[in-house]
Scaffold this active site. Structure first.
Site, PDB file in Angstrom:
ATOM      1  CG  HIS A 165      -1.950  -1.097   1.064  1.00 44.55           C
ATOM      2  ND1 HIS A 165      -3.014  -0.994   0.216  1.00 44.55           N
ATOM      3  CD2 HIS A 165      -2.013  -2.321   1.599  1.00 44.55           C
ATOM      4  CE1 HIS A 165      -3.700  -2.103   0.260  1.00 44.55           C
ATOM      5  NE2 HIS A 165      -3.113  -2.928   1.104  1.00 44.55           N
ATOM      6  CD  GLU A 198       0.185  -9.238 -24.059  1.00 44.61           C
ATOM      7  OE1 GLU A 198       0.850  -8.519 -23.303  1.00 44.61           O
ATOM      8  OE2 GLU A 198      -0.977  -9.596 -23.783  1.00 44.61           O
ATOM      9  CG  ASN A 203       5.816  -4.326 -20.312  1.00 42.65           C
ATOM     10  OD1 ASN A 203       6.648  -3.571 -20.780  1.00 42.65           O
ATOM     11  ND2 ASN A 203       4.758  -3.887 -19.660  1.00 42.65           N
ATOM     12  CG  ASP A 204       3.497 -10.234 -21.206  1.00 39.91           C
ATOM     13  OD1 ASP A 204       4.227 -10.788 -20.360  1.00 39.91           O
ATOM     14  OD2 ASP A 204       2.358  -9.816 -20.937  1.00 39.91           O
ATOM     15  NE  ARG A 241       5.985  -8.393 -17.349  1.00 43.76           N
ATOM     16  CZ  ARG A 241       4.849  -7.892 -17.817  1.00 43.76           C
ATOM     17  NH1 ARG A 241       4.274  -8.410 -18.888  1.00 43.76           N
ATOM     18  NH2 ARG A 241       4.280  -6.869 -17.236  1.00 43.76           N
ATOM     19  CB  CYS A 291       0.204  -0.144 -24.450  1.00 46.02           C
ATOM     20  SG  CYS A 291      -0.047  -1.914 -24.548  1.00 46.02           S
TER      21      CYS A 291
HETATM   22  C1  PEP Z   1       2.848  -5.714 -21.948  1.00 48.78           C
HETATM   23  O1  PEP Z   1       2.943  -6.936 -21.831  1.00 48.78           O
HETATM   24  O2  PEP Z   1       3.696  -5.005 -22.527  1.00 48.78           O
HETATM   25  C2  PEP Z   1       1.674  -5.021 -21.382  1.00 48.78           C
HETATM   26  C3  PEP Z   1       1.458  -3.747 -21.632  1.00 48.78           C
HETATM   27  O3  PEP Z   1       0.845  -5.716 -20.568  1.00 48.78           O
HETATM   28  P1  PEP Z   1       1.220  -6.105 -19.030  1.00 48.78           P
HETATM   29  O4  PEP Z   1       2.474  -5.363 -18.683  1.00 48.78           O
HETATM   30  O5  PEP Z   1       0.051  -5.727 -18.230  1.00 48.78           O
HETATM   31  O6  PEP Z   1       1.428  -7.573 -19.158  1.00 48.78           O
HETATM   32 MG    MG Z   2       1.237  -8.116 -21.196  1.00 49.37          MG
END
Ligand code: PEP
Ligand code: MG
Length: 538
Positions: free
Chosen positions: A187, A428, A451-452, A462, A499
């Site tokens: 938190h 992704e 990210n994925d 990750r 994103c």
């Molecule tokens: C990603 O995988 O880049 C993504 C934006 O989704 P998350 O980070 O929520 O997996």
């Molecule tokens: Mg993702």
């Protein structure tokens, strides 16, 4: 001078006096009751009192800070009814122990069990159990409630902070947070981010009274807590702090300006959010819209899935707040690191490669349909785009479209007319990127989740700190998959955004602009910085 390493959960620099917070911990001695029945009655009375306090705190928080911040007190109320917790207490009472000992020992046992868990989110809940246990004990022993008194703006240093403690803080008097325990989901971390102040968790520090009132620096860039900094270092830090603040202020001038490079290339800059309340920060950041609303956060930290009505209210609120700007809502991406007990997901050997995201939604259509109904109903209140995570095949997309169509038909039959909604997918996985030519013909847009995409392309978890160097989104393989995706999207005449975290990486902004990426979606605090980077490009 002494430097302690911590884990930064929010950038920025604070300089101030340390205010050590240590809550009074009530412990109960191991004692048998002379009248076990009377102990049970005392216990139930204390429980009722604690629940009453939590209901009051919920109302106060709701009025002062909104539903998301208030929800924790509802969760605490539910935790008081947790079967395991209650069962352990009742067990001790039946063995003839006094109520105080039964509550104290059950709380410790439950908190220790949670603190030992692999899952970071669950570990974070140990603090909640300690919090409710102290509340019931206080109620039982008729002790007053504690608060944190702060005379002047200060750096709050604590072992850990419970939600009810953070609620009582006078936010204007806090320069930064430093906690010894805590995780990125704690938190304290959530609060620091929403307050926009530097914060360190998991800090290698032993709390001792000698720290009280000492001057310190919290460096949210380096992840350092520096106690009694030397003059030379302090002046350097102060200069860095001033520069950061002046820079943040200067960015304000970019509000209302275009994201246009010197040679005239343009790109949309949107923002990522995880809750309805975050939409405020998006408006303040002057982002063009919301490029990723991680809807799964509506499902976390609770006992059951949010109802259609609850979701409808949340989506409608965001759409209305954004006043016609586009809002891309991602459907439930649960699984892997994001878990909720009520989904009863099996333990998996490779959770990131497991049962998650769209795989669960296509399997458990009731959950999926409920969310889609809420989304389509809300679509009448703004400019909605829906996107689907973890796609690996064309079949998945075709099935999603069928379900979406039948949801729309069902709503129309009920007399509810949805608005125009774009349907898109996240790219992704390497599979999705490699067949993006085919996928592009079935959707309205792509959003690249770097990210994925990075973890799956490089076969590097990750979440694993040891793989940070390998899990590098700058790897040529990742960049080539991005290029393929953008090219295929444009050949099919659809728009494509990014994103994932890479979207905010200014070292790649020029490359993205040259590639023709249509939109970058980043955290609200990164929007204006990125706008500046675009405007400074040739
Ligand atoms: C990603 O995988 O880049 C993504 C934006 O989704 P998350 O980070 O929520 O997996
Ligand atoms: Mg993702």
């Amino acid at each position: 001078m002494k430097t302690y390493r911590g884990k930064s959960v929010m950038q920025g620099i604070a300089v101030g006096r340390m205010h050590l917070y240590r809550r009074a911990d009530y412990h109960a001695a191991v004692q048998k009751a002379s009248d076990p029945e009377a102990e049970r009655t005392r216990f139930f009375a204390a429980m009722e009192k604690a629940k009453g306090e939590l209901a009051r705190l919920y109302d106060e928080a709701l009025n002062a800070m909104g539903k998301e911040q208030a929800q924790i007190f509802e969760i605490h109320r539910m935790l008081l009814e947790d079967e395991y917790y209650l069962g352990t207490i009742m067990g001790k009472l039946s063995e003839g122990y006094q109520a105080a000992y039964a509550i104290d020992s059950a709380g410790k046992q439950f908190a220790a069990m949670l603190a030992d868990m692999e899952d970071e989110y669950m570990r974070g809940r140990a603090a909640d159990i300690r919090d409710i246990t102290q509340r019931v004990l206080r109620a039982l022993l008729e002790l007053p409630e504690e608060g944190i008194e702060a005379e002047e703006p200060m750096v709050l240093v604590a072992d850990d902070l419970t939600p009810s403690e953070t609620l009582k803080l006078d936010k204007k008097k806090i320069l930064a947070f430093v906690t010894v325990k805590g995780s990125v989901n704690s938190h304290t971390a959530i609060l620091a981010r929403s307050m926009g102040i530097p914060a360190l968790v998991n800090t290698e520090l032993i709390l001792s009274d000698s720290l009280q009132g000492k001057t310190c620096v919290v460096d949210g860039f380096a992840g350092d807590l520096i106690v009694e900094p030397e003059e030379a270092l302090l002046s350097g830090i102060l200069a860095k702090k001033e520069a950061w603040e002046a820079d943040t202020l200067a960015l304000e001038q970019l509000k209302g300006q275009e994201n246009r490079s010197k040679s005239g290339k343009t790109i949309q800059i949107f923002a990522n959010i995880g809750s309805v309340e975050d939409a405020e920060a998006v408006l303040r950041s002057d982002a063009g819209g919301i490029g990723l609303f991680r809807s799964e956060f509506l499902y976390l930290g609770r006992e059951d899935a949010p109802s259609e009505e609850e979701q409808f209210t949340a989506y409608k609120a965001v759409l209305e707040k954004m006043e016609g700007r586009k809002v891309v809502i991602r459907t439930l991406d649960i699984g892997a690191d994001k878990r909720a007990d009520y989904f009863q997901l099996d333990e998996e050997v490779n959770p990131a490669l497991g049962y998650r995201g769209i795989r669960i939604c296509l399997d458990r259509e009731d959950i999926f349909t409920t969310q889609l109904r809420a989304l389509y109903r809300a679509s009448a209140y703004g400019r909605l785009a829906i996107m689907f995570p973890m796609i690996v095949s064309l079949d998945e997309v075709l099935r999603i479209r069928q379900i979406a169509e039948s949801v729309k038909k069902g709503l129309l039959a009920e007399g509810c007319v949805p608005g125009e909604v774009e349907l898109g997918i996240m790219i992704e996985t390497p599979a999705a990127a490699l067949i993006s030519d085919r996928l592009a013909r079935t959707v309205d847009f792509f959003s690249i989740g770097t990210n994925d995409l990075t973890q799956y392309t490089l076969a590097a978890d990750r979440e694993n700190r040891r793989l940070e160097k390998i899990c590098n989104a700058h790897h040529e393989a990742v960049l080539r998959l991005i290029e393929t995706t953008v090219k295929n999207a444009h050949e099919a005449g659809i728009w494509v955004g990014i994103c994932g975290e890479l979207a905010a990486d200014e070292t790649l902004t020029e490359r993205f602009l040259e590639l023709g990426v249509d939109e970058l979606s980043v955290s609200p605090s990164a929007v204006l910085r990125l706008r500046r980077a675009v405007r400074e490009l040739p």
